[in-house]
Scaffold this active site. Structure first.
Site, mmCIF file in Angstrom:
data_model
loop_
_atom_site.group_PDB
_atom_site.id
_atom_site.type_symbol
_atom_site.label_atom_id
_atom_site.label_comp_id
_atom_site.label_asym_id
_atom_site.label_seq_id
_atom_site.Cartn_x
_atom_site.Cartn_y
_atom_site.Cartn_z
ATOM 1 N N HIS A 183 -56.231 -8.218 58.777
ATOM 2 C CA HIS A 183 -56.743 -8.105 57.418
ATOM 3 C C HIS A 183 -58.234 -7.750 57.420
ATOM 4 O O HIS A 183 -58.931 -7.968 58.417
ATOM 5 C CB HIS A 183 -56.547 -9.416 56.667
ATOM 6 C CG HIS A 183 -55.119 -9.689 56.311
ATOM 7 N ND1 HIS A 183 -54.769 -10.680 55.429
ATOM 8 C CD2 HIS A 183 -53.954 -9.112 56.701
ATOM 9 C CE1 HIS A 183 -53.457 -10.706 55.284
ATOM 10 N NE2 HIS A 183 -52.940 -9.762 56.059
ATOM 11 N N GLU A 218 -60.921 -9.022 55.867
ATOM 12 C CA GLU A 218 -61.878 -10.114 56.067
ATOM 13 C C GLU A 218 -61.894 -10.536 57.528
ATOM 14 O O GLU A 218 -62.954 -10.853 58.084
ATOM 15 C CB GLU A 218 -61.520 -11.317 55.181
ATOM 16 C CG GLU A 218 -61.522 -11.020 53.706
ATOM 17 C CD GLU A 218 -60.163 -10.609 53.157
ATOM 18 O OE1 GLU A 218 -59.922 -10.837 51.966
ATOM 19 O OE2 GLU A 218 -59.334 -10.049 53.913
ATOM 20 N N CYS A 229 -56.454 -13.974 51.388
ATOM 21 C CA CYS A 229 -55.094 -14.506 51.482
ATOM 22 C C CYS A 229 -55.122 -15.993 51.814
ATOM 23 O O CYS A 229 -56.021 -16.490 52.491
ATOM 24 C CB CYS A 229 -54.276 -13.723 52.508
ATOM 25 S SG CYS A 229 -54.772 -13.973 54.222
ATOM 26 N N CYS A 244 -57.002 -15.506 55.790
ATOM 27 C CA CYS A 244 -58.396 -15.104 55.568
ATOM 28 C C CYS A 244 -59.194 -16.251 54.948
ATOM 29 O O CYS A 244 -60.373 -16.433 55.250
ATOM 30 C CB CYS A 244 -58.453 -13.845 54.715
ATOM 31 S SG CYS A 244 -57.793 -12.421 55.605
#
Length: 152
Positions: A51, A53, A85, A95
């Site tokens: 992801h 982040e 998330c 995240c």
């Protein structure tokens, strides 16, 4: 702080994501308390399940076992096009977990995670742990754009 400018950059980074039918395209920027960029990333930049982040925080703190004082400084902010998330199927840490572990005191995002894949509660979890959370829904359309194919 120039929240709008940094969040616009995060939304622009989302356009760099390789397309996916099973994950959102997201951009993230970590900005220090001094207003300078520390790191940036986008979804799937370093792997198919990574992801935005996660990418940005890994660049900011390559050795995860050592705290990075700059990330914990008051005013340090993670800008992300999508709410961090709070549930993940592909990795052990969300995240939200990574932001909390890094000690980042502030998060600014454009778009609340829709329940396409999982139920998003990142903002609530961050707030409950004392992180300042700012939502800028005026940029949500910009954040949704690279994800049109997922929204029907």
């Amino acid at each position: 702080m120039d929240d709008r400018r940094w969040l616009e950059l995060a939304c622009d980074l989302a356009r760099l994501c390789p397309p996916s039918a099973t994950a959102f395209s997201v951009g993230a920027v970590v900005v220090g308390a001094d207003g300078r960029e520390i790191a940036r990333g986008h979804s799937r930049e370093t792997g198919p399940h990574v992801h935005a982040e996660e990418v940005a925080l890994a660049k900011a703190a390559p050795a995860r076992d050592e705290p990075v004082p700059a990330l914990r400084a008051p005013g340090t902010t993670v800008y992300t096009s999508l709410e961090p998330c709070s549930r993940r199927r592909s990795r052990p840490l969300t995240c939200t977990d990574l932001i909390l572990a890094a000690g980042v005191p502030r998060v600014v995002f454009a778009w609340r995670e829709p329940s396409v894949f999982v139920e998003g509660k990142g903002a609530e979890l961050l707030l409950a742990r004392g992180v300042e959370v700012v939502e800028m829904p005026e940029l949500a359309l910009r954040a949704r754009e690279p994800n049109r194919h997922l929204l029907g």
